[in-house]
Motif scaffolding. Sequence first.
Motif, PDB file in Angstrom:
ATOM      1  N   ARG A 115      10.388  -1.487 -23.565  1.00 21.55           N
ATOM      2  CA  ARG A 115      11.179  -0.309 -23.172  1.00 21.55           C
ATOM      3  C   ARG A 115      10.409   0.551 -22.176  1.00 21.55           C
ATOM      4  N   LEU A 116       9.109   0.712 -22.409  1.00 22.08           N
ATOM      5  CA  LEU A 116       8.299   1.509 -21.497  1.00 22.08           C
ATOM      6  C   LEU A 116       8.164   0.827 -20.131  1.00 22.08           C
ATOM      7  N   ALA A 117       8.100  -0.500 -20.128  1.00 22.87           N
ATOM      8  CA  ALA A 117       8.013  -1.231 -18.863  1.00 22.87           C
ATOM      9  C   ALA A 117       9.289  -1.041 -18.047  1.00 22.87           C
ATOM     10  N   VAL A 118      10.446  -1.128 -18.706  1.00 22.55           N
ATOM     11  CA  VAL A 118      11.721  -0.911 -18.014  1.00 22.55           C
ATOM     12  C   VAL A 118      11.779   0.520 -17.465  1.00 22.55           C
ATOM     13  N   THR A 119      11.358   1.494 -18.281  1.00 23.63           N
ATOM     14  CA  THR A 119      11.338   2.893 -17.840  1.00 23.63           C
ATOM     15  C   THR A 119      10.447   3.073 -16.619  1.00 23.63           C
ATOM     16  N   THR A 120       9.304   2.389 -16.606  1.00 24.37           N
ATOM     17  CA  THR A 120       8.369   2.488 -15.485  1.00 24.37           C
ATOM     18  C   THR A 120       9.012   1.985 -14.198  1.00 24.37           C
ATOM     19  N   VAL A 121       9.656   0.826 -14.260  1.00 24.64           N
ATOM     20  CA  VAL A 121      10.283   0.256 -13.063  1.00 24.64           C
ATOM     21  C   VAL A 121      11.394   1.168 -12.553  1.00 24.64           C
ATOM     22  N   ARG A 122      12.221   1.650 -13.462  1.00 28.15           N
ATOM     23  CA  ARG A 122      13.316   2.523 -13.048  1.00 28.15           C
ATOM     24  C   ARG A 122      12.793   3.819 -12.440  1.00 28.15           C
ATOM     25  N   ALA A 123      11.699   4.337 -12.990  1.00 26.93           N
ATOM     26  CA  ALA A 123      11.119   5.566 -12.446  1.00 26.93           C
ATOM     27  C   ALA A 123      10.525   5.324 -11.059  1.00 26.93           C
ATOM     28  N   LEU A 124       9.887   4.175 -10.855  1.00 28.87           N
ATOM     29  CA  LEU A 124       9.338   3.850  -9.546  1.00 28.87           C
ATOM     30  C   LEU A 124      10.443   3.726  -8.497  1.00 28.87           C
ATOM     31  N   ALA A 125      11.561   3.147  -8.897  1.00 29.75           N
ATOM     32  CA  ALA A 125      12.694   3.022  -7.971  1.00 29.75           C
ATOM     33  C   ALA A 125      13.354   4.377  -7.730  1.00 29.75           C
ATOM     34  N   GLY A 126      13.383   5.218  -8.755  1.00 27.81           N
ATOM     35  CA  GLY A 126      13.906   6.568  -8.601  1.00 27.81           C
ATOM     36  C   GLY A 126      15.362   6.650  -8.216  1.00 27.81           C
TER      37      GLY A 126
END
Length: 336
Positions: A115-126
């Motif tokens: 879940r944290l990995a998915v959150t990280t990718v989505r945050a990087l894409a913004g």
Amino acid sequence: MMPVPMVGRGDALEELRNAWEQAQLLGRCVPAVITGLPGTGKSRLTAAAVQAMTPEVVLSGSARLHSPAPYDWLAAVLAGRGPRPELPVPPQALAWLAQDPDVPRERYTPDALLRLAVTTVRALAGGRPSVLMVEDLHALDPASLSLIAELAGAPLPAVLLVTSRPPDEAVNPRLTVRTLERLAGVPGAVRRHLAALSAGEVGQIMQHLYGSSTLAAAAWQHTGGNPYRLTELLAMAGTEQALAQLVHPPAGPAVPVPVPAARRPAALTAPEQAALTAREREVLGCLAEGMSNKHIATALGISVRTVTVHVSNLLRKTGASSRTEAALWAVQRPAG
């Protein structure tokens, strides 16, 4: 006429453009999977696709050199971003996902890390139009495969652009098959397998370069239709007359056709004189497919240092002065 590298790939490129438009229209992540053997043009196709898509964000990652580690893809993405940005993820978890040394691992469960990995990718894409580039899916670790599968269809205006060899060459064949099936099951997903070029497609390239397709069948037979081998053969020849000598060696003594100096390799050792070991022949075959030392190491299960030693021996034995000339030496030997 389309640029030479895209001959035989025009339909696939258009399909990738359509996937991009759909991702922007629907605001969700659309998978686009390109499979094929080495040298079939996966990298060229994806590079052309990214250029056509003009994303605001490109997140690109691949597997490690040797043994895969959890979240290799995301660690590569983070490493390529420079200074680590502020993200809505606990610093210790982010450090673990980035594969920082000396980070406790027992604190997070696998599900929590995913879940944290998915959150990280989505945050990087913004929330911006993005391309998530996954190179060499077949070499990725199970955690990265789970992450890639979770990203497919996520509420993100992005194309999940994946390249891979066939699953039977994967580090985790079953997991790779399951991941590919999950990606292909997302509505609007693109699934393309790049095969060798046909004789007709090689003819298009000959026509584009020389205004004639007379040598198409011979060039196709000489290279097996492999785009990388064909490109190297044409670069070495330079002119149609020189190409004719390469694919149709004269039966008796003949005056050689000059090859432009910029394309002329050093005097190379004849194949029967090279006395290569079995492993050196394997490495040479990889060079002829356009593989880097990193990819050769992964494919053969040896270290990059060992690959470097083999390449050095190949240069000495074949009389080549560079990797490219060694690859050309291999190309001069008819496929099969």
